[in-house]
Design a protein around this motif. Structure first.
Motif, short mmCIF file in Angstrom:
data_model
loop_
_atom_site.label_atom_id
_atom_site.label_comp_id
_atom_site.label_asym_id
_atom_site.label_seq_id
_atom_site.Cartn_x
_atom_site.Cartn_y
_atom_site.Cartn_z
N LYS A 108 5.11 -0.12 3.01
CA LYS A 108 4.58 -0.47 4.32
C LYS A 108 4.13 0.77 5.07
N ALA A 109 3.20 0.56 6.02
CA ALA A 109 2.70 1.66 6.84
C ALA A 109 2.22 1.08 8.16
N SER A 110 1.72 1.95 9.03
CA SER A 110 1.25 1.51 10.34
C SER A 110 0.04 0.60 10.21
N GLN A 111 -0.06 -0.33 11.13
CA GLN A 111 -1.18 -1.27 11.14
C GLN A 111 -2.39 -0.64 11.79
N VAL A 112 -3.50 -0.65 11.05
CA VAL A 112 -4.78 -0.18 11.57
C VAL A 112 -5.72 -1.39 11.60
N VAL A 113 -6.14 -1.78 12.79
CA VAL A 113 -7.05 -2.92 12.92
C VAL A 113 -8.48 -2.41 12.91
N LEU A 114 -9.25 -2.91 11.97
CA LEU A 114 -10.66 -2.52 11.80
C LEU A 114 -11.52 -3.66 12.31
N ASP A 115 -12.37 -3.38 13.29
CA ASP A 115 -13.18 -4.41 13.94
C ASP A 115 -14.64 -4.00 13.91
#
Length: 401
Positions: free
Chosen positions: A192-199
């Motif tokens: 697991k790792a940090s959530q990166v939201v790509l928009d």
């Protein structure tokens, strides 16, 4: 995570003066994982002003061409398309800055066995780390910092002339991205790792100016001895979608192709490339550009509780071990666009009131499952295409070319 010393070193490297006529060798760089890809990130100011002079630098960095072995052992490439990528990042123009853009970047797909340098499309996986790199390099500050400590960076992609936003957690002490929080997992990457939201903002018409370049959700393409149905969709990147079953009905050994068996692998690859080129012509694109449009085979999942649609995607003519993220995003949009092949499958699997139509589209690919979201405006236009990624800093230093 990148500490204060690493950040300071990168920013110091970023201030080094390089003349317009002589490019330093080695060049300051960062090597980052974004999603299921890895790539070299360079500052625009460290390269020649004339973009025509970039090609030998990029080929040298990646160790291309490698016609005999295809492993790129002489450079940073890894012998597959997802590991032969470069992002060139710089400050926005004054006009872009006035529009709220924080940073500008150009994506580069580097050939492996040949000297191809392709600027025709974008990479969703590496785009997810543009904001992280821009903060590390001191190129910008976040447009927004939310109450829960997330940063949002707005970038402008020169390949597609589109705006992409990335949102990720900040480290309160360093002011840089915190990438090692155990927030989310993604198919193809352990742990697991940090959530990166790509928009991708207003992703339609990234190359052609239209979501459906031909005006039709389904076209019939003439591909040598074959006539094949295809959905030609342009969102985040242009893509050609065909049905797995249609190819099988034409007598193609697609199952053996997916298992990597010869001569099926060679035969099916040739047909798919012919279809891809025919799709490119129908979309008004250059059929000789290998990176765009991409092509993918679609299939109905055997277990509808696991996914809404199955995809087998190709990148640079090679079957992808996961799914190129821009193609995955395009597929998510296509699944919500009436009467496309993708829309038909999700309707059959989940029904007209399904989450696939109103929420996330669950896409099963060879590496696992990815959830993709798309939002539409009141006029039916696609306003956003989103996906969650993770990333990791691998190296900060200098790369020889």
């Amino acid at each position: 995570m990148l500490g204060r010393l690493g950040s300071a070193s990168l920013r110091q490297a970023g201030r080094r003066s390089i003349s317009s006529s002589v490019t330093a060798n080695p060049i300051p760089t960062s090597f980052l994982r974004g999603g299921t890809s890895k790539g070299i990130y360079l500052q625009r100011s460290h390269l020649p002003q004339n973009q025509a002079e970039w090609d030998p630098i990029f080929l040298g960095i990646m160790g291309s061409p490698d016609p005999e072995y295809g492993r790129q052992l002489n450079g940073m490439g890894g012998g597959v398309s997802s590991l032969s990528k470069i992002c060139v990042v710089g400050p926005p123009s004054p006009e872009q800055k006035a529009e709220g853009i924080d940073v500008e970047y150009t994506f580069v797909q580097v050939g492996i066995r040949d000297s191809t340098i392709d600027y025709s499309g974008n990479c969703g996986n590496l785009s997810s780390m543009i904001g992280v790199y821009a903060l590390d390099a001191g190129l910008c500050k976040p447009s927004i910092v939310t109450e829960d400590g997330n940063a949002r960076v707005r970038s402008f992609n020169t390949n597609t002339s589109k705006v992409i936003e990335t949102t990720f957690p900040l480290d309160a002490e360093t002011g840089l991205a915190a990438l090692d929080l155990p927030q989310t997992a993604m198919a193809g990457v352990p742990g697991k790792a940090s959530q990166v939201v790509l928009d991708f903002v207003n992703p339609s018409g990234a190359r052609t100016g239209k979501l459906l370049p031909t005006g039709s959700p389904v076209d019939t393409l003439n591909a040598g001895a074959f006539e094949i149905r295809a959905s030609l969709v342009d969102a985040t990147n242009p893509s050609v979608f065909v049905l797995f079953d249609d190819l099988v009905s034409q007598g193609l050994p697609v199952d053996e192709y997916l298992r990597g068996k010869q001569p099926a692998e060679q035969d099916v690859s040739k047909v798919l490339e012919t279809i891809r080129q025919a799709g490119a012509v129908a979309m008004g694109l250059d059929p000789s550009a290998k990176a765009q449009p991409k092509i993918a085979m679609l299939h109905r999942p055997q277990d509808s509780s696991q996914a809404d649609i199955v995809v087998y995607a190709l990148s640079m003519g090679v079957l992808h071990k996961a799914v190129p993220m821009t193609l995955g995003l395009c597929l998510g949009v296509a699944a919500k666009t009436e009467r496309t092949l993708a829309w038909d499958i999700t309707q059959q699997v989940r029904g007209e009131s399904s989450a696939a139509c109103d929420g996330l589209v669950r896409i099963l690919h060879p590496g696992g499952v990815v959830d993709v979201g798309a939002e539409h405006g009141s006029d039916g236009s696609v306003t956003s295409a989103k996906v969650v990624r993770t990333g990791r800093r691998l190296m900060v230093g200098s790369v020889y070319w």
